[in-house]
Design a protein around this motif. Structure first.
Motif, PDB file in Angstrom:
ATOM      1  N   GLY A 217       0.812  -1.210   0.000  1.00 19.38           N
ATOM      2  CA  GLY A 217       0.000   0.000   0.000  1.00 19.38           C
ATOM      3  C   GLY A 217       0.840   1.253   0.000  1.00 19.38           C
ATOM      4  N   GLU A 218       2.165   1.089   0.091  1.00 18.13           N
ATOM      5  CA  GLU A 218       3.083   2.221   0.121  1.00 18.13           C
ATOM      6  C   GLU A 218       4.260   1.956  -0.812  1.00 18.13           C
ATOM      7  OE1 GLU A 218       3.092   3.806   4.622  1.00 18.13           O
ATOM      8  OE2 GLU A 218       3.653   1.693   4.420  1.00 18.13           O
ATOM      9  N   CYS A 288      -3.733  -1.446  -3.881  1.00 14.31           N
ATOM     10  CA  CYS A 288      -3.262  -2.529  -3.004  1.00 14.31           C
ATOM     11  C   CYS A 288      -3.774  -2.335  -1.582  1.00 14.31           C
ATOM     12  CB  CYS A 288      -1.737  -2.578  -3.005  1.00 14.31           C
ATOM     13  SG  CYS A 288      -0.989  -3.157  -4.541  1.00 14.31           S
ATOM     14  N   ALA A 289      -3.752  -1.088  -1.112  1.00 13.70           N
ATOM     15  CA  ALA A 289      -4.228  -0.817   0.245  1.00 13.70           C
ATOM     16  C   ALA A 289      -5.717  -1.120   0.363  1.00 13.70           C
ATOM     17  CB  ALA A 289      -3.944   0.634   0.615  1.00 13.70           C
ATOM     18  N   ALA A 290      -6.506  -0.681  -0.608  1.00 16.61           N
ATOM     19  CA  ALA A 290      -7.950  -0.878  -0.537  1.00 16.61           C
ATOM     20  C   ALA A 290      -8.325  -2.345  -0.675  1.00 16.61           C
ATOM     21  CB  ALA A 290      -8.636  -0.044  -1.623  1.00 16.61           C
ATOM     22  N   MET A 291      -7.753  -3.025  -1.679  1.00 13.93           N
ATOM     23  CA  MET A 291      -8.075  -4.441  -1.871  1.00 13.93           C
ATOM     24  C   MET A 291      -7.500  -5.286  -0.732  1.00 13.93           C
ATOM     25  SD  MET A 291     -10.016  -4.605  -4.511  1.00 13.93           S
ATOM     26  CE  MET A 291     -10.640  -3.030  -3.898  1.00 13.93           C
ATOM     27  N   GLY A 292      -6.364  -4.858  -0.191  1.00 14.84           N
ATOM     28  CA  GLY A 292      -5.793  -5.565   0.949  1.00 14.84           C
ATOM     29  C   GLY A 292      -6.684  -5.479   2.172  1.00 14.84           C
ATOM     30  N   ARG A 309       0.268  -6.597   5.254  1.00 17.98           N
ATOM     31  CA  ARG A 309      -0.247  -5.280   4.871  1.00 17.98           C
ATOM     32  C   ARG A 309      -0.546  -5.284   3.386  1.00 17.98           C
ATOM     33  NH1 ARG A 309       4.314  -1.804   7.922  1.00 17.98           N
ATOM     34  NH2 ARG A 309       3.476  -1.916  10.040  1.00 17.98           N
ATOM     35  N   GLY A 310      -1.569  -4.538   2.995  1.00 18.75           N
ATOM     36  CA  GLY A 310      -1.879  -4.447   1.580  1.00 18.75           C
ATOM     37  C   GLY A 310      -2.125  -5.817   0.983  1.00 18.75           C
ATOM     38  N   ILE A 351      -5.966  -6.660  -8.823  1.00 18.05           N
ATOM     39  CA  ILE A 351      -7.097  -7.471  -8.394  1.00 18.05           C
ATOM     40  C   ILE A 351      -8.285  -6.575  -8.062  1.00 18.05           C
ATOM     41  CG2 ILE A 351      -6.485  -7.528  -5.933  1.00 18.05           C
ATOM     42  CD1 ILE A 351      -7.306 -10.551  -6.012  1.00 18.05           C
ATOM     43  N   ASP A 352      -9.493  -7.075  -8.343  1.00 18.37           N
ATOM     44  CA  ASP A 352     -10.705  -6.301  -8.088  1.00 18.37           C
ATOM     45  C   ASP A 352     -11.512  -6.924  -6.947  1.00 18.37           C
ATOM     46  OD1 ASP A 352     -11.930  -8.549  -9.246  1.00 18.37           O
ATOM     47  OD2 ASP A 352     -12.135  -7.579 -11.198  1.00 18.37           O
TER      48      ASP A 352
END
Length: 367
Positions: A217-218, A288-292, A309-310, A351-352
């Motif tokens: 996510g970062e 990545c952060a949101a889907m994670g 994370r993520g 990924i969705d």
């Protein structure tokens, strides 16, 4: 007759094709790829930008050598330098080669200062690769057994012990900001390690081979290291690694100090440029952060402990996680173990929500 040395216990399928988030086996069955080539396929399989870049570069030039300037190398090094504060870059073929280069850079740095040091501090549960030096820095007896004596000068600490272990003999602290093979464990003591290295003149090196380039996510893990090593997602599916050194280390390596025949291959670099530009232009770390977050919530709702994370996460299922991995494969989803008791998820950055929910549903059914 099997023509291979028996280094892999392969799963009983042969993969022949990939499209987006899915791969197909030789029997025609499609699978959701929840492991992404072990964190390699950040943009999924057959991404149009990567395909176009590779095809165009193959038509122009496949290989010469690092005796000459190469445009794709300059472009990807420039991107990485811009992403990481004006850093200097050495391009390799793989993550373990990047880690070996980082070890050499740390030793040469102290030698040039008239203070030769060689001790490397690593954390328990770390994984830094399979060459002899990297293996010495990977404190897992099952990997090390039979290869002794391993190179000296490696000190293994828990995260809580590591900062206090840094002293005037320490060349560098090597750490994965989020451990991969070790169970997707975030390392929460990075600020303490940065302060300890500064106090004793040691280098802080982040092995971001599995967790880097936005997967957590970062793009950057704070505080900034002196050196970071990258690979896996960097090449968009082709072999490519990098040592990314902060500006104050730019003059440590001089011509002849290090090298590679294939590292920075122009086709791999072209794929890497297309991958990096897509990650940055589409802000895929935010994805990545949101889907994670969605993946973690779904896994935790299954009643298991989750670390990571993520889009680098592990669901802890107890001894023999391979049973769950096998059950998920039978249901059409590919994942792999981590840490001896966990199932690891490293899906593509693209990924969705629908595919995340499929990962979770198949995991839950497979428990």
């Amino acid at each position: 007759m099997d023509p291979f040395l028996h280094t892999y216990a392969r799963y009983p399928i042969e993969l022949v094709r990939g499209e987006g988030l899915r791969v197909q086996d030789s029997e025609g069955r499609w699978y959701l790829d929840g492991i992404g080539g072990i964190a390699v396929m950040a943009l999924g399989h057959g991404h149009p930008a990567v395909r176009a870049a590779v095809h165009a570069q193959v038509d122009r030039l496949m290989h010469t050598s690092n005796l000459y300037h190469l445009g794709p190398q300059r472009e990807i090094a420039g991107l990485l330098s811009g992403m990481y504060g004006g850093a200097s870059v050495f391009l390799s073929n793989s993550g373990v080669e990047a880690n070996e280069g980082a070890v050499k850079l740390a030793r040469k740095y102290h030698w040039r200062r008239g203070d030769p040091r060689h001790e490397m501090i690593v954390l328990d549960h770390a994984f830094h690769g399979r060459t002899l030096m990297a293996l010495a820095m990977t404190p897992k007896p099952a990997y090390q057994q039979g290869y002794e004596p391993l190179p000296e000068g490696v000190r293994v600490c828990t995260p809580e012990e590591a900062a206090a272990a840094v002293n005037e003999r320490t060349a560098a602290v090597f750490v994965e900001p989020v451990q991969g093979e070790g169970g997707c464990r975030p390392i929460e003591v990075l600020p303490e390690l940065r302060a300890a290295c500064d106090a004793h003149g040691a280098l802080l090196i982040y092995d971001e081979i599995q967790c880097g380039l936005g997967r957590t996510g970062e793009i950057r893990h704070d505080p900034e290291p002196d050196v970071r090593t990258l690979a896996k997602a960097l090449g968009g599916g082709l072999p490519l690694g990098a040592v990314v050194a902060a500006p104050h280390l730019a003059e440590v390596f001089q011509p002849g100090d290090h090298g590679t025949t294939f590292g920075g291959n122009p086709v791999s670099c072209a794929a890497g440029v297309a991958t990096l530009r897509t990650i940055l232009d589409q802000d895929l770390p935010a994805r990545c952060a949101a889907m994670g977050a969605r993946l973690r919530a779904g896994l935790e709702a299954s009643g298991v402990r989750v670390t990571g994370r993520g889009l680098i996460q592990a669901a802890w299922v107890g001894p023999n996680p391979g049973r769950v991995v096998d059950a998920m494969r039978e249901r059409g989803v590919l994942v792999c173990p981590a840490g001896g008791e966990a199932v690891r998820f490293l899906p593509p950055f693209i990924i969705d929500e629908e595919a995340v929910d499929e990962l979770v549903a198949v995991f839950r059914a497979s428990l």
